[in-house]
Design a protein around this motif. Structure first.
Motif: not given
Length: 373
Positions: A246-248, A227-232, A235-240, A354-358
């Motif tokens: 990038m996972f760290q 499991m990664p520690a965090r999402v650095l 991004s999303r586009w084209k309606d998701g 989702i949290e990182a994208m938001d």
């Protein structure tokens, strides 16, 4: 005592069941007997029942689960109903194989785990890519790399229909009762709200892509790297329908994750892990054309010598390998790696993404509203 031939029932007879699971099970007559089928389309139940000569034919999952001849079930229906079918099967002490995603909310994952712990039935989640022999060997090869510097997880594919229409005939009928179609819509809406809260409307398409295509990649990433520690960044586009992240990892490396679906006729699904002097790469092809091999590539640099080894372990498709293992789980108590507890970790990753994208989108919105002069 469980017979060597397990009597199995299928809940859901759609595209995946027709193209993959039914033909695989039919070819595994030494391990499984298709005893019952169920779908909300009466015409589809009749057609599949006739084609595979199945005695038990049902319009509801409850009725199939009440069939005492059925010892194990494949849950292949729409995602919104997975949790209920799994729990009800476990209440009857039946073994369960469920296609990914196991469920869509943390509450349902908890409910499934509790039901599994209270039952003599076992649950295996269908992450078939993790059962491919090239991947299994790849996991062991990554352990030999030593320090990991970087990794890439990519899944950019064309529509499944591109491959299916050229290689299979899928039966589709229009006799699904309107009230059941409406029930599915309302369930999907409620589950999105439960999983995403106030983000439900904006992120529903993205979340469903994660639960569908991306769960294969994220699940395999977890097995091969943890499991990664965090999402650095994410991004999303084209309606998701496209996204990257990038996972760290606390071990000192990052993983680039990228996924999306378009209308090109190609399947670009790869996991690549880079060490200091070697690289391990697993390449997948579409699962909708059986027996296309998964390939393992290992590179090594020693002094002036660079060596590349390409390994095709088998032409046996990963669905067959996976269902063979499910049979071993039932008959010989083999261990399960794709457990409900394991699948619940995907929901954690979805939430992180989702949290990182938001956060990124809100930050961009604020910057656009307050431009620097």
């Amino acid at each position: 005592m469980m017979s060597a031939i397990v009597k199995i029932g299928l809940i859901g007879l759609g595209e995946a069941a027709q193209v993959i699971h039914l033909p695989v099970l039919q070819a595994m007559g030494d391990a499984f007997e298709i005893t019952a089928v169920c779908d909300i389309s009466p015409s589809l139940v009749q057609a599949i029942g006739d084609q595979y000569r199945v005695p038990g034919r049902y319009a509801s999952a409850e009725d199939l689960l009440d069939d005492e001849e059925v010892e194990a079930v494949l849950v292949l229906n729409s995602d919104e109903y997975h949790a209920d079918c799994i729990v009800e099967a476990l209440k009857r002490d039946k073994h369960v194989f469920v296609e990914k995603p196991m469920c869509l909310t943390k509450a349902d994952a908890k409910r499934i785990i509790e039901a599994k712990n209270a039952s003599s039935g076992k649950v295996m989640v269908g992450y078939m890519r993790r059962y491919a022999e090239a991947f299994v060997q790849g996991v062991e090869e990554v352990k030999k790399l030593g320090r990991i510097n970087y990794a890439r997880v990519r899944d950019i594919i064309g529509q499944n229909s591109y491959f299916i229409k050229q290689s299979a005939n899928v039966l589709r009928f229009t006799d699904i009762p309107a009230e059941l179609a409406e029930d599915r819509r309302l369930r999907a809406q409620a589950l999105a709200k439960e999983a995403l809260g106030e983000r439900a409307e904006r992120f529903n398409n993205t979340y469903r892509l994660m639960g569908g295509l991306s769960s294969h990649d994220l699940s395999a990433m977890r097995e091969i790297l943890g499991m990664p520690a965090r999402v650095l960044a994410a991004s999303r586009w084209k309606d998701g329908q496209f996204m990257s992240a990038m996972f760290q990892y606390d071990e000192g490396f990052n993983v680039l994750f990228e996924t999306g679906c378009d209308h090109q006729g190609r399947f670009d699904a790869t996991i690549e892990v880079m060490g200091e002097t070697g690289t391990v790469r697993v390449d997948y092809d579409t699962a909708y054309i059986r027996h296309l091999p998964t390939v393992l590539t290992i590179t090594e640099t020693t002094g002036d010598r660079y060596q590349e080894t390409v390994i095709r372990p088998t032409f046996t498709d990963s669905y067959t390998i996976e269902l063979r293992h499910f049979h071993e789980v039932i008959v010989n108590d083999a261990p399960i790696k794709t457990t409900p507890e394991d699948a619940a970790q995907d929901l954690e990753l979805f939430e992180m993404l989702i949290e990182a994208m938001d956060e990124a989108e809100q930050r961009a919105s604020r910057e656009q509203a307050s431009p620097v002069l």
